[in-house]
Design an enzyme around this catalytic site. Structure first.
Site, short mmCIF file in Angstrom:
data_model
loop_
_atom_site.label_atom_id
_atom_site.label_comp_id
_atom_site.label_asym_id
_atom_site.label_seq_id
_atom_site.Cartn_x
_atom_site.Cartn_y
_atom_site.Cartn_z
N ASP A 187 22.70 24.64 -19.58
CA ASP A 187 23.85 23.76 -19.83
C ASP A 187 23.48 22.31 -19.52
OD1 ASP A 187 26.95 22.87 -19.51
OD2 ASP A 187 26.78 24.75 -20.57
N SER A 231 34.02 27.75 -23.58
CA SER A 231 32.91 27.64 -22.63
C SER A 231 33.23 28.34 -21.32
CB SER A 231 32.62 26.16 -22.33
OG SER A 231 31.85 25.56 -23.31
N HIS A 278 30.09 19.58 -16.98
CA HIS A 278 30.31 20.85 -17.67
C HIS A 278 29.56 22.00 -16.97
CE1 HIS A 278 29.80 23.56 -21.36
NE2 HIS A 278 31.10 23.36 -21.32
#
Length: 337
Positions: free
Chosen positions: A107, A291, A140
């Site tokens: 990620d 996600s 994220h």
């Protein structure tokens, strides 16, 4: 830079991915070739169309594709999965010991956070794997790490940064990261990003890289596209594709990708987890998207894998005879945070 091609497919302009066997055949279009970790990037001469070159190479029996741009998936045209919002601290109980299960987190990286301060796995996160501090999707990976470690207490994360702070990476970077994992494959992979292809066929090198990890359970997001168009790698047969439910944990989120290729779903709306510390945030955020539903499913499989091989654990978690199913979103996996 990225290019929006026909069919809503993003690719790196002027690049085709191949394995070494195809390099000679691709030489007549090549300006140069770079190779690393089992992936060759053919940099095309001016005027050569990556889609046409890849198609011709595949017709000759070679593995080739344009270098697809991979994008993280909390964003959906400014809708409910648009951005993170500041949140108060979340209660967190540190695990009493290691579970022995390793989850690969590809990620934006992972930032320092009190939840994993002093943990062995975070000590292995070098500067190059630290979460991006700026960009639309900065934080994220840190948010995903919190969901994974809460859903599977004691799990160890293997962090690989493949996306930038705007949630953008490419297929070459992802495939190389997967190829480097072959010697010590993780039990579970969390892949909260994806791409479309112009012909809606799977990217061959990405397919090969995941197939080379036969004992690893890859879990990938179905995307925030509100569409049944396959998103890769989620739509690959050996990958667990994950859609999102709304905040009730019962109904499909309006933005979620869906279809027969989606295997499981979990709540994706207004989840709260670890985040960056700075500005209006103090280490916690609420965010929405497929996600994050993906991390809940990956975490559930990792938790079940404490005493089972990962693939057997996945079969147990995703057993359709024991768990409710949501049409076009697969088996419902409770959040259990």
């Amino acid at each position: 830079m990225e290019l929006l091609s026909a069919g809503g497919t993003y690719i790196r302009p002027g690049q085709v991915l191949t394995d070494r066997a195809a390099v000679s055949a691709a030489s007549r279009w090549a300006r140069s070739v770079s190779e690393a970790d089992g992936v060759c990037v053919v940099h095309l001469s001016a005027g050569a169309d990556p889609h046409a070159v890849a198609a011709e190479l595949r017709e000759q029996g070679f593995r080739a594709s344009p270098n697809h741009v991979m994008r993280g998936q909390p964003l959906f045209f400014g809708g409910p999965a648009s951005r993170p919002f500041p949140a108060p601290p979340v209660p967190y109980r540190p695990a009493r010991g290691r579970s022995g299960v390793v989850v690969g987190l590809l990620d934006t990286g992972v930032a320092r956070h009190r939840w994993w301060s002093g943990s062995d796995w975070y000590a292995d996160v070098g500067p190059g794997q630290a979460d991006a501090a700026e960009g639309a999707q900065a934080g994220h990976g840190t948010f995903l790490a919190g969901l994974l470690t809460r859903r599977a207490p004691g799990v160890s994360l293997r962090v690989v940064r493949v996306l930038d702070g705007d949630g953008v990476g490419d297929e070459a970077t992802v495939v190389r990261a997967l190829n480097r994992m072959r010697e010590q494959p993780p039990a579970v992979l969390n892949l909260s990003f994806g791409c479309h292809t112009a012909d809606d066929r799977p990217p061959p090198l990405l397919t090969d890289a995941l197939r080379a990890l036969p004992d690893t359970v890859a879990v990938a997001c179905a995307g925030n596209t509100a569409s049944d168009r396959p998103l890769w790698p989620a739509a690959l047969p050996r990958v667990v594709g994950v859609g999102a439910l709304d905040a009730t944990g019962e109904r499909p989120a309006p933005y979620s990708g869906h279809g027969l290729w989606v295997d499981a779903c979990a709540r994706g709306d207004w989840l709260t987890s670890s985040y960056l510390d700075g500005g209006e945030f103090s280490g916690y955020a609420s965010w929405s998207g497929t996600s994050f539903a993906t991390a809940l499913v990956a975490g559930a499989i990792a938790d079940a894998a404490r005493g089972l091989p990962a693939r057997q654990a996945a079969q147990q978690v995703l057993d359709p005879e024991k768990t409710r199913q949501i049409p076009d979103l697969g088996v419902l996996v409770p959040a259990s945070l």
